[in-house]
Design a protein around this motif. Sequence first.
Motif, PDB file in Angstrom:
ATOM      1  N   MET A 180       0.843  -1.178   0.000  1.00 42.95           N
ATOM      2  CA  MET A 180       0.000   0.000   0.000  1.00 42.95           C
ATOM      3  C   MET A 180       0.885   1.236   0.000  1.00 42.95           C
ATOM      4  N   ASN A 181       0.629   2.145  -0.881  1.00 37.79           N
ATOM      5  CA  ASN A 181       1.353   3.413  -0.933  1.00 37.79           C
ATOM      6  C   ASN A 181       0.500   4.501  -0.331  1.00 37.79           C
ATOM      7  N   GLY A 182       1.136   5.477   0.291  1.00 35.04           N
ATOM      8  CA  GLY A 182       0.408   6.586   0.876  1.00 35.04           C
ATOM      9  C   GLY A 182       0.280   6.457   2.370  1.00 35.04           C
ATOM     10  N   LEU A 183      -0.399   7.429   2.931  1.00 33.73           N
ATOM     11  CA  LEU A 183      -0.593   7.478   4.380  1.00 33.73           C
ATOM     12  C   LEU A 183      -2.039   7.177   4.724  1.00 33.73           C
ATOM     13  N   LEU A 184      -2.238   6.530   5.853  1.00 33.37           N
ATOM     14  CA  LEU A 184      -3.582   6.299   6.363  1.00 33.37           C
ATOM     15  C   LEU A 184      -3.822   7.310   7.472  1.00 33.37           C
ATOM     16  N   VAL A 185      -4.767   8.213   7.240  1.00 29.42           N
ATOM     17  CA  VAL A 185      -5.112   9.265   8.193  1.00 29.42           C
ATOM     18  C   VAL A 185      -6.502   8.959   8.735  1.00 29.42           C
ATOM     19  N   VAL A 186      -6.622   8.908  10.070  1.00 26.19           N
ATOM     20  CA  VAL A 186      -7.875   8.502  10.702  1.00 26.19           C
ATOM     21  C   VAL A 186      -8.248   9.498  11.794  1.00 26.19           C
ATOM     22  N   ARG A 187      -9.515   9.842  11.841  1.00 23.41           N
ATOM     23  CA  ARG A 187     -10.033  10.704  12.907  1.00 23.41           C
ATOM     24  C   ARG A 187     -10.196   9.882  14.180  1.00 23.41           C
ATOM     25  N   LEU A 188      -9.689  10.401  15.280  1.00 27.26           N
ATOM     26  CA  LEU A 188      -9.706   9.666  16.548  1.00 27.26           C
ATOM     27  C   LEU A 188     -11.106   9.273  17.007  1.00 27.26           C
ATOM     28  N   ASP A 189     -12.057  10.169  16.889  1.00 24.55           N
ATOM     29  CA  ASP A 189     -13.383   9.919  17.439  1.00 24.55           C
ATOM     30  C   ASP A 189     -14.394   9.491  16.380  1.00 24.55           C
ATOM     31  N   ALA A 190     -13.919   9.070  15.228  1.00 27.99           N
ATOM     32  CA  ALA A 190     -14.832   8.621  14.174  1.00 27.99           C
ATOM     33  C   ALA A 190     -15.237   7.172  14.417  1.00 27.99           C
ATOM     34  N   GLY A 191     -16.424   6.848  14.002  1.00 27.09           N
ATOM     35  CA  GLY A 191     -16.857   5.455  14.072  1.00 27.09           C
ATOM     36  C   GLY A 191     -16.060   4.644  13.061  1.00 27.09           C
ATOM     37  N   GLY A 192     -16.130   3.376  13.144  1.00 34.00           N
ATOM     38  CA  GLY A 192     -15.417   2.549  12.184  1.00 34.00           C
ATOM     39  C   GLY A 192     -14.494   1.557  12.842  1.00 34.00           C
TER      40      GLY A 192
END
Length: 86
Positions: A1-13
């Motif tokens: 996988m290329n690129g960065l994984l950016v995730v919101r701390l308080d997001a569902g999922g």
Amino acid sequence: MNGLLVVRLDAGGGESWRECADMLYAARPLALPEARSLTSLVLERYPGCGLVCVPGEDGGWVLGSRSRLTVVTLPTGPPDAPRPLR
């Protein structure tokens, strides 16, 4: 996988997205001491995360990195721009 994984701390999922994130960010602004504390806690909890970004109540940001560097940015924008309510 290329690129960065950016995730919101308080997001569902689910926790698995946060555990795989390269960068985590918060959406809710916090006072400076709480933003710095959250940044440190997140870096401890998620060892794969290299950067944490938490907005400050004043419009700036607290950025924490895996190298233990913490940066506090100043609010940006026109000098006469309204500031967020506290």
